[in-house]
Structure formats: C-alpha cells, structure tokens
Design a protein around this motif. Structure first.
Motif, short mmCIF file in Angstrom:
data_model
loop_
_atom_site.label_atom_id
_atom_site.label_comp_id
_atom_site.label_asym_id
_atom_site.label_seq_id
_atom_site.Cartn_x
_atom_site.Cartn_y
_atom_site.Cartn_z
N ALA A 232 0.85 -1.20 0.00
CA ALA A 232 0.00 0.00 0.00
C ALA A 232 0.89 1.24 0.00
O ALA A 232 0.66 2.20 -0.74
N ASN A 233 1.91 1.18 0.80
CA ASN A 233 2.88 2.27 0.91
C ASN A 233 3.59 2.50 -0.43
O ASN A 233 3.77 3.63 -0.88
N LEU A 234 3.96 1.40 -1.08
CA LEU A 234 4.62 1.48 -2.38
C LEU A 234 3.76 2.23 -3.40
O LEU A 234 4.24 3.14 -4.09
N CYS A 235 2.49 1.87 -3.48
CA CYS A 235 1.60 2.53 -4.44
C CYS A 235 1.50 4.02 -4.14
O CYS A 235 1.52 4.85 -5.05
N ASN A 236 1.42 4.33 -2.88
CA ASN A 236 1.30 5.73 -2.48
C ASN A 236 2.57 6.51 -2.82
O ASN A 236 2.51 7.60 -3.38
N GLU A 237 3.71 5.92 -2.50
CA GLU A 237 5.00 6.58 -2.80
C GLU A 237 5.15 6.81 -4.29
O GLU A 237 5.63 7.86 -4.73
#
Ligand code: ATP
Length: 277
Positions: A232-237
């Motif tokens: 989820a963090n990856l997509c946001n970053e």
C-alpha cells in the motif's frame, strides 16, 4: 472515569473486496459473517459458533483490515481496542475498560438486533502468560486479562458478539485464552505470495492512474517479503513521485523507485516492530 477508547464504525465501510491475497482466511471467516448477520437463525439450526477468533500473522498483513471487513460484510458495529493501550494504565483501569467495551458491544448488538465485533489488536500485550513474574496475579495486566476471561465466559452466544483478536506472537499467550469457548479458532494471515502481492497491488492502485508500462505482476515479482502495508505504501509513494515529476500517470520508473524507498524507508512498519517477531 476513563472510558474505553472505542472505535466506531469506519466512515467508509471496509469489505472483503478491500482485502486481497488472503482467500483462505476469508473463507474461514465466512461462517462468522453468516452468524453475525443473524445469530438467532444460526442457533436454531444448531450451529456451534466460536466466541473468539485469533488472527495470527506478521504485522501489516491485514489482520485489522480483515477484522473490519468481517464487520463490514456482516453490517455489524465494530469496537476495537489495542492490547498495548492497557500497558501503561493505572490499577483497575484496564479491567474497567474491558467491562466497558463489552457493555457497549452488548448494547449495540441489542439495538441492531444483529451481532457485533470486538477487535483486540496486539492481544499478546495483555494476554501473556500469567504468573510468570513477581507480584503473581496482582499486576494490572493480569487483572485486565482476568477480566477479559470473565467477560468471555459470561456472554451468551445468543447476544451475537464475536471477539476477534490479533497477534504475531501466539506462542506467548496464556493458554487460558486458547481454551475451548475462548479463542479456540485460529486463522492465519500470512505474508502474501506473488499472486497475493499482485492482488494487493491491484486493490491499492485502483485509484491511481497507471501508465501502460506498469505490469503489476512484474512489480509483485520484485517485492518478495513485502507485507500488504508495504505494498500500500509502495503505491502511495509511486503516486507521490509521479506527482512531483509532473507526470501524467504513474510509470514503471516511479513504481521501481518506490520499491527502493519502501525497502529503505524508515517508516517501514514491519522493520520498526521486528524485535517482537
Ligand atoms: P499490525 O499487526 O501492524 O496491526 P495488521 O496485520 O493488522 O498489522 P493492517 O493494519 O490490517 O495490518 O494493515 C495495514 C494496511 O496495509 C491496511 O490498512 C491496508 O491498507 C494494507 N494492507 C495490509 N494487508 C492487506 C491486504 N491483504 N489487502 C489489502 N491491503 C492490505
């Protein structure tokens, strides 16, 4: 008097569609959902329902999310508290919070005529083996745990309340918690495999404009060991990077740079709390 910090229903309902890559766990929880929808019907048919379900697995893989989704699917209120909230409390407060929590859930179940979920995150913080230190049986944590056991034994399945607890350290739990009629059902929520990672990436990129050169399967292949929270963090970053570079869409380049960031990132949750693992 300190009231329990109760989670209310999430503003946006979480459903099983939001939880990816844990199909087996979803299947196992389906029965709980059916029960919560109509506890009385279930009992007429003679079904024996667990009072407590223990979700076991590493941090960030969706334990809290799936518990919320069970509430969302069954359309019942969700009450939550974290075991670590109890740790710094004054004597007697933990036990009264537990009482409070059950009281509220009961009230809600009665009002709605369906079930309710009580979710206890990090139950190991309060549910460690008792009598293992000095002060046997009298410390705050033990009183809280004892109260939890009392409440669990005291509620009638008719009330339609189900307890869901989460831990990544099931081995440290007091066996009293795991006895039949308590947390006797265990559901494993593991780190996602490649297929699971792809499915999670799909969920979290649904609201992101992806460029044609982004293959989620390829990203899934490049992220072994990533938790759902990492993905989820990856997509946001990646979306943040694309915005910074004034891109029209999130491209492969941003996705790959985001992988690096998540791997190195200080806020990688599973790293920060890894001493517990
Ligand atoms: P912790 O033990 O740290 O509380 P957890 O297992 O309860 O971790 P969650 O809090 O449910 O993990 O997950 C954090 C966030 O990561 C979720 O809100 C969601 O955005 C994302 N996430 C984690 N697992 C999944 C999953 N299986 N599918 C989709 N999103 C996920």
């Amino acid at each position: 008097k300190v009231k329990a910090r109760l989670g209310t229903e999430p503003k946006e309902k979480v459903t099983f569609a939001d939880v990816a890559g844990v199909d087996e766990a979803k299947e196992e929880l389906q029965e709980v959902i059916e029960f919560l929808k109509d506890p009385k019907k279930f009992q007429r048919l003679g079904g024996k329902i667990p009072k407590g379900v223990l979700l076991v697995g590493p941090p960030g893989c969706g334990k809290t999310l799936i518990a919320k989704a069970v509430a969302g699917e069954a359309n019942v209120p969700f009450f939550n508290i974290s075991g670590s909230d109890f740790v710094e409390m004054f004597v007697g407060v933990g036990a009264s919070r537990v009482r409070d929590l059950f009281e509220q859930a009961r009230k809600a179940a009665k009002t709605f005529g369906r079930g309710a979920i009580i979710f206890i995150d990090e139950i190991d913080a309060v549910g460690r083996l008792r009598f293992s230190g000095i002060g046997g049986g009298h410390d705050e944590r033990e009183q809280t745990l004892n109260q939890l056991l009392v409440e669990m034994d005291g509620f009638d399945p008719q009330e339609g309340i189900i307890l869901i607890a989460a831990t990544n350290r099931p081995d440290t739990l007091d066996p009293a918690l795991l006895r039949p009629g308590r947390f006797d059902r265990h559901v494993v929520i593991d780190r996602p495999d490649i297929k699971g990672r792809e499915a999670i990436l799909k969920v979290h990129s649904a609201n992101i404009k992806l460029a044609a050169d982004v293959g989620l399967e390829a990203i899934a292949r490049q992220t072994p060991g990533f938790s759902g929270a990492d993905l989820a963090n990856l997509c946001n970053e990646a979306a943040l990077l694309a915005a910074r570079y004034d891109k029209e869409a999130v491209g492969k380049k941003e996705m790959e740079a985001a992988i690096e960031r998540v791997v190195a990132g200080p806020e990688r949750k599973s790293r920060v709390i890894s001493p517990k693992e």
